[in-house]
Design a protein around this motif. Structure first.
Motif, mmCIF file in Angstrom:
data_model
loop_
_atom_site.group_PDB
_atom_site.id
_atom_site.type_symbol
_atom_site.label_atom_id
_atom_site.label_comp_id
_atom_site.label_asym_id
_atom_site.label_seq_id
_atom_site.Cartn_x
_atom_site.Cartn_y
_atom_site.Cartn_z
ATOM 1 N N UNK A 133 -2.206 -3.678 -7.104
ATOM 2 C CA UNK A 133 -0.998 -4.019 -7.856
ATOM 3 C C UNK A 133 -0.668 -5.499 -7.618
ATOM 4 N N UNK A 134 -0.984 -6.310 -8.619
ATOM 5 C CA UNK A 134 -0.691 -7.745 -8.530
ATOM 6 C C UNK A 134 0.495 -8.124 -9.393
ATOM 7 N N UNK A 135 1.297 -7.116 -9.789
ATOM 8 C CA UNK A 135 2.359 -7.359 -10.786
ATOM 9 C C UNK A 135 3.518 -8.194 -10.255
ATOM 10 N N UNK A 164 11.359 1.215 -1.223
ATOM 11 C CA UNK A 164 10.372 0.817 -2.232
ATOM 12 C C UNK A 164 9.097 1.658 -2.152
ATOM 13 N N UNK A 165 8.723 2.109 -0.940
ATOM 14 C CA UNK A 165 7.411 2.751 -0.775
ATOM 15 C C UNK A 165 7.523 4.210 -0.340
ATOM 16 N N UNK A 182 7.847 2.305 -13.470
ATOM 17 C CA UNK A 182 6.471 2.001 -13.891
ATOM 18 C C UNK A 182 5.466 2.249 -12.769
ATOM 19 N N UNK A 183 5.971 2.428 -11.548
ATOM 20 C CA UNK A 183 5.072 2.549 -10.401
ATOM 21 C C UNK A 183 4.552 1.198 -9.937
ATOM 22 N N UNK A 184 5.055 0.112 -10.522
ATOM 23 C CA UNK A 184 4.594 -1.237 -10.194
ATOM 24 C C UNK A 184 5.597 -1.938 -9.287
ATOM 25 N N UNK A 185 5.054 -2.799 -8.426
ATOM 26 C CA UNK A 185 5.917 -3.553 -7.494
ATOM 27 C C UNK A 185 6.885 -4.484 -8.219
ATOM 28 N N UNK A 186 6.450 -5.023 -9.374
ATOM 29 C CA UNK A 186 7.301 -5.963 -10.118
ATOM 30 C C UNK A 186 8.619 -5.320 -10.515
ATOM 31 N N UNK A 187 8.634 -4.010 -10.651
ATOM 32 C CA UNK A 187 9.844 -3.310 -11.099
ATOM 33 C C UNK A 187 10.657 -2.752 -9.933
#
Ligand code: SF4
Ligand code: FES
Length: 243
Positions: A133-135, A164-165, A182-187
């Motif tokens: 995840x590079x978001x 977060x995790x 989204x399951x993404x770190x950016x969100x």
């Protein structure tokens, strides 16, 4: 008032009521190998690297309470062999390609392998397929290197207050989950200054654009063993917690 004692490898070690064997050992300057334990957080007891023999029975030192007169074995050939096997299994369950990993030289898993004299992986590599995840603009999550210690889970929940995790799945299907739609770190609200972004003992969570700031050869575990570094950092934390 005199403190009660337990014995570690035949040496009398004082402890304070409420301490675990790991805490009593750390306060006394005795290193018990560990990965999922960090004295800043509640013990988790998942990696089993800290296995010691207590009155003849194998126990996790990070969760087992110290008790008067306990006979604890720590630095024995049998226990170190067991810990080497645990470390080898951790290596093959992920994709720990140390030479190309930015955390090399600062990684506790790699340092544990050196400390325990691990010279090969022994078991076949599983090569699990895990999503990178590079978001996030400032944080990279490379799940290939996660050892499921839950330190980021505990740090995000208990220190950052962000949750977060999480860990999902079982066995080889275990995954580090990011709690966002989204399951993404950016969100998520995670920031590079958060404890969760900096607590990872391996190279699974990395702050971007900080790579190789300290050159290879001058990194933490290039200069000191895992035991030296752990004791130096962790003794004051244990002592202040149980004053
Ligand atoms: S990402 Fe790092 S801190 Fe989080 S569970 Fe995996 S190894 Fe532990
Ligand atoms: S350090 Fe005790 S089980 Fe991981």
């Amino acid at each position: 008032m005199t403190k009660p004692f337990l014995q570690i490898d035949g040496k009398p070690i004082p402890y304070t009521a409420g301490q675990t064997i790991m805490e009593a050992a750390t306060a006394a300057g005795i290193y018990i190998p560990h990965l999922c334990h960090n004295p800043e957080f509640e013990p988790h007891g998942s990696c089993k690297l800290c296995t010691v023999k207590v009155n003849g029975r194998n126990c996790s030192a990070c969760t087992f309470p110290a008790a008067d007169g306990q006979d604890v074995l720590n630095d024995t050939a049998e226990l170190n062999e067991l810990r080497r096997t645990v470390t080898q299994l951790l290596f093959v369950e992920g994709n720990h390609l140390c030479p190309s990993c930015e955390k090399s030289g600062n990684c506790q898993l790699q340092a544990a392998a050196y400390f325990l004299g691990m010279v090969d992986a022994h078991f076949p590599f599983f090569y699990p397929a895990r999503e990178l995840d590079g978001s996030h603009p400032d944080i990279l999550l490379d799940r290939d290197r996660c050892i499921f210690c839950e330190l980021c889970v505990r740090a995000s929940r208990d220190v950052d207050g962000k949750n977060v995790f999480a860990i999902g799945g079982r066995g080889i299907d275990s995954r580090l989950i990011v709690n966002s739609p989204s399951g993404k770190l950016a969100d998520t609200p995670i920031a590079a200054t958060d404890k969760a972004a900096r607590v990872c003992p391996v190279g699974a969570i990395l702050v971007k654009r900080r790579g190789f700031e300290v050159p290879i050869g001058e990194r933490l575990y290039d200069r000191h063993t895992l035991a030296e570094e752990s004791l130096e950092r962790e003794e004051p934390i244990v002592e202040s917690r149980h004053d």
